[in-house]
Design a protein around this motif. Structure first.
Motif, PDB file in Angstrom:
ATOM      1  N   ASN A  65      38.724  25.547  30.820  1.00 28.89           N
ATOM      2  CA  ASN A  65      38.772  26.706  30.917  1.00 28.89           C
ATOM      3  C   ASN A  65      37.509  27.461  30.011  1.00 28.89           C
ATOM      4  OD1 ASN A  65      40.871  26.750  32.287  1.00 28.89           O
ATOM      5  ND2 ASN A  65      42.327  27.907  30.970  1.00 28.89           N
ATOM      6  N   ALA A  66      37.204  26.753  29.333  1.00 35.79           N
ATOM      7  CA  ALA A  66      36.026  27.425  28.358  1.00 35.79           C
ATOM      8  C   ALA A  66      34.884  26.996  29.094  1.00 35.79           C
ATOM      9  CB  ALA A  66      35.826  26.475  27.194  1.00 35.79           C
TER      10      ALA A  66
ATOM     11  N   ARG B 227      34.534  26.935  32.487  1.00 33.20           N
ATOM     12  CA  ARG B 227      34.610  28.266  33.823  1.00 33.20           C
ATOM     13  C   ARG B 227      34.366  29.486  33.207  1.00 33.20           C
ATOM     14  NH1 ARG B 227      38.380  24.336  36.191  1.00 33.20           N
ATOM     15  NH2 ARG B 227      39.774  24.500  34.316  1.00 33.20           N
ATOM     16  N   SER B 228      34.586  29.848  31.822  1.00 30.59           N
ATOM     17  CA  SER B 228      34.398  30.977  31.227  1.00 30.59           C
ATOM     18  C   SER B 228      33.004  31.298  31.172  1.00 30.59           C
ATOM     19  CB  SER B 228      35.122  31.351  29.915  1.00 30.59           C
ATOM     20  OG  SER B 228      34.321  30.603  29.103  1.00 30.59           O
TER      21      SER B 228
ATOM     22  N   GLU C 105      31.838  32.226  34.730  1.00 32.01           N
ATOM     23  CA  GLU C 105      32.204  33.522  34.977  1.00 32.01           C
ATOM     24  C   GLU C 105      31.363  34.876  34.497  1.00 32.01           C
ATOM     25  OE1 GLU C 105      35.103  34.534  37.525  1.00 32.01           O
ATOM     26  OE2 GLU C 105      34.112  32.350  37.949  1.00 32.01           O
ATOM     27  N   ASP C 106      31.174  34.665  33.070  1.00 26.94           N
ATOM     28  CA  ASP C 106      30.557  35.641  32.272  1.00 26.94           C
ATOM     29  C   ASP C 106      30.106  35.220  30.960  1.00 26.94           C
ATOM     30  OD1 ASP C 106      29.897  38.008  30.600  1.00 26.94           O
ATOM     31  OD2 ASP C 106      31.186  39.285  31.856  1.00 26.94           O
TER      32      ASP C 106
ATOM     33  N   GLN D 202      28.311  35.992  28.324  1.00 27.62           N
ATOM     34  CA  GLN D 202      28.415  37.021  27.362  1.00 27.62           C
ATOM     35  C   GLN D 202      29.691  37.297  26.621  1.00 27.62           C
ATOM     36  OE1 GLN D 202      26.389  40.798  28.157  1.00 27.62           O
ATOM     37  NE2 GLN D 202      24.858  40.196  26.774  1.00 27.62           N
ATOM     38  N   CYS D 203      30.686  37.556  28.015  1.00 29.63           N
ATOM     39  CA  CYS D 203      31.924  37.662  27.307  1.00 29.63           C
ATOM     40  C   CYS D 203      32.732  36.473  26.629  1.00 29.63           C
ATOM     41  CB  CYS D 203      32.651  37.823  28.844  1.00 29.63           C
ATOM     42  SG  CYS D 203      34.091  38.747  28.880  1.00 29.63           S
ATOM     43  N   ALA D 204      32.281  35.193  27.191  1.00 29.85           N
ATOM     44  CA  ALA D 204      32.709  33.988  26.683  1.00 29.85           C
ATOM     45  C   ALA D 204      32.349  33.814  25.089  1.00 29.85           C
ATOM     46  CB  ALA D 204      32.247  32.908  27.440  1.00 29.85           C
TER      47      ALA D 204
END
Lengths: 252, 332
Positions: free
Chosen positions: B186-187, B189-190, B193-194, B196-198
């Motif tokens: 999941n880390a 995949r984040s 996805e984004d 900066q958000c991670a």
């Protein structure tokens, strides 16, 4: 009241433009502080300076008494500060539950090695915390839906739940009510107030005055990067400098 | 027997009983060879899946790390007489080490810039294989006669080699499965996805990207060693740009972000040309058409990420079902 977050002469130049100009303020433990200002006042830049996304040109940020100026975002987050973004940033191709889990795993930490052998205890911790936040914002029915398929309003709550899953000491919300209608905004203010009454310190930026004025104990007003007011909503509403900034006064 | 256990046992039986039985029934060297090549490419696709499918880094130089593994195994064997038992891990570690060195300056690059950087790294390593004649023997390639010795046992029979190669491939795929079907996954995949958000969630983006890149190179290195030990001869062209693209095509056709997709994609693109062998030279057009059709009609892949993660949670029992309504979410 002890200060959780202190800003000391925080300044940021972008080329010739001074986006944030000598801002000094603080957020006390348990406070709900609003940050308002007209378009381009430097609100988001100030949030980026606090959360480590932008390095200040000068000045200092202290969090829980420790200087965090210039630390990268993930290290700021680890110290207990969590934020949402202005234009809604969830992980679209991940499920609702997996989105929230990133907040929990970011705070608790996961290792490559652990994920292959053992690490069950940590996984359970992350799962349980994520589920708790999922229920908190009422998204349990959609746990396995992709975040991209949620309605706009629900994605807003998802983003907040993900930030809460870090169990932060300070939650920074960047325009949480943007794009919401009147009743949605009312529901959201209720939720924010509830979180605050449980002891969570919150700082929120809003473009729209009504939310901030309704729920914040204290309001900081920025105009052209400078702090022009820092007072209770009632006082701020009558502050001449604030009125001028919003209505376009010419005595600048 | 629970359905989770049944599925797992089924996979083991397929790999270690059914396929070997079929191979022995036909008993043709050619079939063994295809089975080995398929295993090597499944491992390559599964390792690229980690970095490109899950972490979202478009990697155009994967074959170079595959090549490092192959050269390290072949040269250790032919020059220093260091066999399979030490040569295999050495090949993986060497590929991972080179990946670590090149990752240091590369990981801060984003999207297309990262892709071009990996393209350059791939070409650079390929040119080293080709031109550093005193070490790599240049275009002549390296011959390796030693074969597979497994802790002192010489494995010479074709079926024995099948078992060793398949076991290493399967074990590696299980490790890659655990890495991606977990909160660590999941880390990753984040990041895709984004990022900066991670970072705002407390994730150290650069370190995590580097880990994905280095782990992926390690398994590519193992695949390279398996290739060297089973074919007994390697040359630079086994590791050129078109091989990187072939592996990328496997991952994309199978389904970006899906481990079973990567496996299916690899099997399809290795087995299809063999099945079509009788068609003659035009068979590559058919392979191209299948790839094109797959992307056109199934842009998420033959076994897309959403279905793959659901499959892992429900059928393989990797999901967490501790919530009040017992639904499989998250990871165990």
């Amino acid at each position: 009241m002890t200060a959780l977050l202190e800003l000391d002469g925080l300044t940021r130049h972008f080329g010739g433009l001074t986006a944030v100009d000598e801002v000094t303020t603080h957020v006390g433990q348990g406070e709900l502080v609003g940050l308002i200002g007209p378009n381009g006042a430097g609100k988001t830049t100030l949030f980026n300076l606090i959360s480590g996304f932008t390095r200040p040109s000068s000045g200092a940020v202290r969090f829980k008494g420790e200087e965090i100026t210039g630390l990268p975002p993930h290290q700021v987050a680890h110290r207990g500060m969590s934020r949402t973004f202005q234009n809604l940033r969830v992980f679209p191709n991940m499920t609702v539950f997996d989105n929230i889990s990133v907040g929990a795993l970011g705070a608790l930490g996961v290792g490559a090695f652990q994920s292959v052998i053992g690490g069950r205890k940590r996984s359970h911790e992350i799962s349980e915390r994520s589920w708790e936040m999922l229920e908190r914002v009422g998204l349990n029915e959609q746990a396995n839906d992709l975040a991209a398929n949620l309605s706009y309003g629900k994605r807003k709550y998802l983003e907040i739940a993900r930030a809460l899953a870090m169990e932060p000491d300070l939650l920074i919300l960047d325009e949480p009510a943007a794009g919401m209608n009147h009743s949605e905004t009312a529901e959201l203010s209720q939720f924010i107030t509830e979180l605050n009454s449980e002891g969570l310190t919150i700082m929120l930026v809003e473009h729209d005055m009504s939310l901030v004025m309704g729920i914040c104990e204290r309001v900081v007003v920025l105009a052209s990067g400078r702090k022009i007011a820092d007072d209770t909503p009632v006082e701020v509403r009558q502050n001449q400098a604030v009125l001028d900034a919003y209505l376009g006064g010419d005595d600048e | 027997m629970s359905k989770q256990l049944l599925t797992k046992v089924g996979m083991v039986v397929l790999l270690f009983v059914v396929v070997p039985a079929v191979l022995m029934a036909f008993d043709r060297g050619y079939f063994y060879q295809i089975a080995t090549i398929a295993a090597v490419f499944v491992l390559l696709a599964a390792s690229l899946h980690l970095v490109t499918g899950v972490a979202g880094l478009l990697h155009l130089g994967h074959a170079a790390f595959y090549g490092i593994g192959a050269y390290v195994a072949a040269l250790l064997g032919s020059e220093l007489e260091i066999g399979f038992t030490l040569g295999l891990p050495a090949a993986g570690l060497a590929a991972a080490f080179v990946a670590f060195l090149v990752a240091l300056p590369t990981m801060r690059l984003i999207s297309i810039y990262f892709a071009v950087a990996t393209l350059a790294i791939g070409q650079m390593l390929y040119l080293i294989f080709l031109n550093w004649v005193s070490v790599t023997k240049g275009p002549n390639g390296v011959l390796l006669f030693s074969g597979i010795d497994f802790f002192g046992f010489d494995i010479e029979s074709e079926i024995g080699i099948y078992y060793v190669v398949t076991a290493i491939m399967a074990l590696s795929v299980v490790v890659l499965y655990r890495l991606t079907n977990s909160y660590y996954g999941n880390a990753l995949r984040s990041l895709r996805e984004d990022d900066q958000c991670a970072a705002a969630m407390g994730i150290n983006v650069t370190v995590l990207k580097m880990q994905a890149f280095v782990i992926s190179a390690f398994f590519a290195g193992l695949a390279g060693a398996l290739w060297a030990y089973t074919t007994g001869y390697i040359s630079p062209n086994d590791f050129n740009f078109s091989q990187s693209i072939l592996v990328l095509a496997m991952v994309v056709v199978g389904g970006l972000g899906s481990l079973p997709g990567a496996v299916i994609g690899a099997l399809l693109l290795i087995l299809l040309p063999e099945v079509l062998r009788d068609v003659g030279d035009t068979r590559n057009i058919f392979v191209g058409l299948v790839m094109f059709g797959a992307i056109l009609f199934l842009p998420k892949g033959l076994f897309g990420e959403v279905s793959a993660l659901r499959f892992a949670r429900r059928i393989l029992g990797s999901g967490w079902s501790g919530s009040a309504d017992n639904r499989e979410v998250g990871w165990e």
